[in-house]
Design a protein around this motif. Structure first.
Motif, PDB file in Angstrom:
ATOM      1  N   SER A   1      47.248  25.483  56.611  1.00  0.00           N
ATOM      2  CA  SER A   1      48.453  25.848  57.493  1.00  0.00           C
ATOM      3  C   SER A   1      49.098  27.026  57.368  1.00  0.00           C
ATOM      4  O   SER A   1      49.389  27.743  58.553  1.00  0.00           O
TER       5      SER A   1
ATOM      6  N   LEU B   1      49.430  29.388  60.539  1.00  0.00           N
ATOM      7  CA  LEU B   1      50.730  30.528  60.616  1.00  0.00           C
ATOM      8  C   LEU B   1      51.013  31.937  60.027  1.00  0.00           C
ATOM      9  O   LEU B   1      51.128  32.775  61.048  1.00  0.00           O
TER      10      LEU B   1
ATOM     11  N   TYR C   1      57.694  28.887  66.005  1.00  0.00           N
ATOM     12  CA  TYR C   1      56.463  27.635  65.435  1.00  0.00           C
ATOM     13  C   TYR C   1      57.698  27.277  64.399  1.00  0.00           C
ATOM     14  O   TYR C   1      58.838  27.017  64.522  1.00  0.00           O
ATOM     15  N   THR C   2      57.287  25.203  64.847  1.00  0.00           N
ATOM     16  CA  THR C   2      58.369  24.691  63.819  1.00  0.00           C
ATOM     17  C   THR C   2      56.727  23.550  62.920  1.00  0.00           C
ATOM     18  O   THR C   2      56.088  23.552  63.162  1.00  0.00           O
ATOM     19  N   THR C   3      57.735  22.458  61.938  1.00  0.00           N
ATOM     20  CA  THR C   3      56.997  21.519  61.028  1.00  0.00           C
ATOM     21  C   THR C   3      57.305  20.406  61.688  1.00  0.00           C
ATOM     22  O   THR C   3      58.928  20.264  61.390  1.00  0.00           O
TER      23      THR C   3
ATOM     24  N   ILE D   1      61.512  25.560  69.314  1.00  0.00           N
ATOM     25  CA  ILE D   1      60.015  26.875  69.744  1.00  0.00           C
ATOM     26  C   ILE D   1      60.750  27.842  71.371  1.00  0.00           C
ATOM     27  O   ILE D   1      60.612  28.892  71.377  1.00  0.00           O
TER      28      ILE D   1
ATOM     29  N   TYR E   1      52.222  21.552  61.759  1.00  0.00           N
ATOM     30  CA  TYR E   1      52.828  22.356  62.214  1.00  0.00           C
ATOM     31  C   TYR E   1      52.226  22.856  63.578  1.00  0.00           C
ATOM     32  O   TYR E   1      51.018  22.755  64.183  1.00  0.00           O
TER      33      TYR E   1
ATOM     34  N   VAL F   1      51.686  25.597  66.513  1.00  0.00           N
ATOM     35  CA  VAL F   1      52.701  27.698  66.978  1.00  0.00           C
ATOM     36  C   VAL F   1      52.716  27.599  68.416  1.00  0.00           C
ATOM     37  O   VAL F   1      51.710  27.277  68.238  1.00  0.00           O
TER      38      VAL F   1
ATOM     39  N   THR G   1      52.456  30.335  71.114  1.00  0.00           N
ATOM     40  CA  THR G   1      51.989  31.943  71.028  1.00  0.00           C
ATOM     41  C   THR G   1      52.275  32.552  72.712  1.00  0.00           C
ATOM     42  O   THR G   1      52.069  31.883  72.891  1.00  0.00           O
TER      43      THR G   1
ATOM     44  N   SER H   1      48.912  27.559  72.612  1.00  0.00           N
ATOM     45  CA  SER H   1      50.028  26.725  71.493  1.00  0.00           C
ATOM     46  C   SER H   1      48.776  25.920  70.122  1.00  0.00           C
ATOM     47  O   SER H   1      47.431  26.047  71.120  1.00  0.00           O
ATOM     48  N   TRP H   2      49.360  26.260  69.175  1.00  0.00           N
ATOM     49  CA  TRP H   2      48.423  25.913  67.868  1.00  0.00           C
ATOM     50  C   TRP H   2      48.338  24.575  67.563  1.00  0.00           C
ATOM     51  O   TRP H   2      49.690  24.572  67.215  1.00  0.00           O
TER      52      TRP H   2
ATOM     53  N   VAL I   1      57.145  32.826  62.142  1.00  0.00           N
ATOM     54  CA  VAL I   1      56.343  33.001  61.320  1.00  0.00           C
ATOM     55  C   VAL I   1      56.637  34.167  60.152  1.00  0.00           C
ATOM     56  O   VAL I   1      56.095  34.281  59.134  1.00  0.00           O
TER      57      VAL I   1
END
Length: 299
Positions: free
Chosen positions: A20, A24, A32-34, A53, A101, A103, A105, A151-152, A186
């Motif tokens: 992870s 990141l 990002y967020t968890t 986000i 996770y 992310v 971008t 999105s990832w 990040v």
């Protein structure tokens, strides 16, 4: 390794061993967020995570991103990733929850990542090279579509909280403050690496305090204390830290039980007046602290 990565709606094949943190750090300034699942069917406080986000991404764009834009990009990928993970790892225990996770971008985030030589080995699969575009026409297209979101989604088993050799929950206190603590970026994951490397083995978290000894938060958690002589819990004020989803629920429960909530940074010099202390986060939930070691001179 029991994890998968989805990017742009498709599983990122050939990168099953990526961690992870490696994912990141591919995008040094992305939002990002968890998150965590509840009963595998729900994502805990999903709306709060998506709002994070929106806030973090909007801060980096001339035109703020909308919640509708983020939902349109994230929700299909999130559902695909969770369902796919569950199918690929059917042997997991029924009560095993997932950590996710997310992310998000922009094209500028992805271009910035591709220009970082340290990240290139992780970005050399044919599909990535094709998507990034090695021809001038592809680069021009990316420039024209700079604000396109992607999105990832990284899904793994929810790990057990880290404890020392005796099973005790141990934290350290160091003098350090964040530049923008209310944004989940990040950039902070990268900035805090020096502290993580210096943490003693078995230490679960490092709490950050200012020069006066006021504890603001942990590297990846919120911090709360319960006072001995009053029905009061204390934590940092809103706007000075990022209000975590677990802390949000914990404070609501405390108030429902008739407890007082003091929004003021707990001070390490007043630790003798605490009946208990906890760190809260997506991974830890509400985790009582057994030992606090101050590494701040004179405190």
């Amino acid at each position: 390794m029991s994890s998968i990565v989805f990017r742009g709606g498709e599983q990122w094949e050939g990168h099953e061993t990526i961690t992870s943190k490696q994912l990141l750090l591919l995008f040094p300034h992305a939002a990002y967020t968890t998150m965590r699942t509840v009963g595998r069917d729900f994502v805990f406080e999903l709306d709060t995570h998506l709002d994070r986000i929106v806030a973090a991404t909007s801060k980096r764009r001339e035109v703020p991103v909308t919640r509708e834009e983020v939902d349109r990009v994230v929700m299909p990928d999130l559902e695909k990733a969770i369902v796919s993970f569950e199918k690929q790892f059917e042997s997991l225990e029924e009560d095993q929850e997932f950590r996710i996770y997310l992310v998000v971008t922009t094209a500028s985030d992805r271009k910035e990542s591709a220009l970082d030589p340290a990240n290139l080995p992780l970005l050399q699969s044919p599909s990535i090279r094709e998507d990034r575009g090695e021809s001038s026409s592809a680069e021009e297209a990316e420039d024209r579509d700079r604000d396109k979101l992607e999105s990832w989604v990284f899904v793994e088993k929810m790990p057990a909280p880290l404890t020392d050799a005796t099973g005790r929950m141990r934290v350290e206190v160091r003098q350090c403050t964040r530049q923008d603590p209310t944004i989940k970026s990040v950039a902070w994951v990268k900035e805090r690496q020096w502290i993580e490397k210096e943490m003693k083995p078995g230490t679960n978290e490092c709490l950050l305090c200012d020069e006066e000894g006021n504890i603001h938060e942990g590297l990846s958690s919120n911090f709360i204390v319960l006072h001995k002589d009053s029905n009061t819990i204390q934590t940092s004020p809103p706007g000075t830290v990022l209000l975590g989803t677990v802390l949000k629920i914990a404070l609501s429960c405390a108030q429902a039980l008739g407890m007082n909530v003091l929004h003021k940074e707990p001070n390490i010099l007043e630790a003798s007046s605490w009946a208990a202390a906890c760190v809260t986060s997506t991974s830890r939930l509400v985790k009582p602290v057994n030992e606090i070691e101050s590494l701040v001179e004179g405190k």
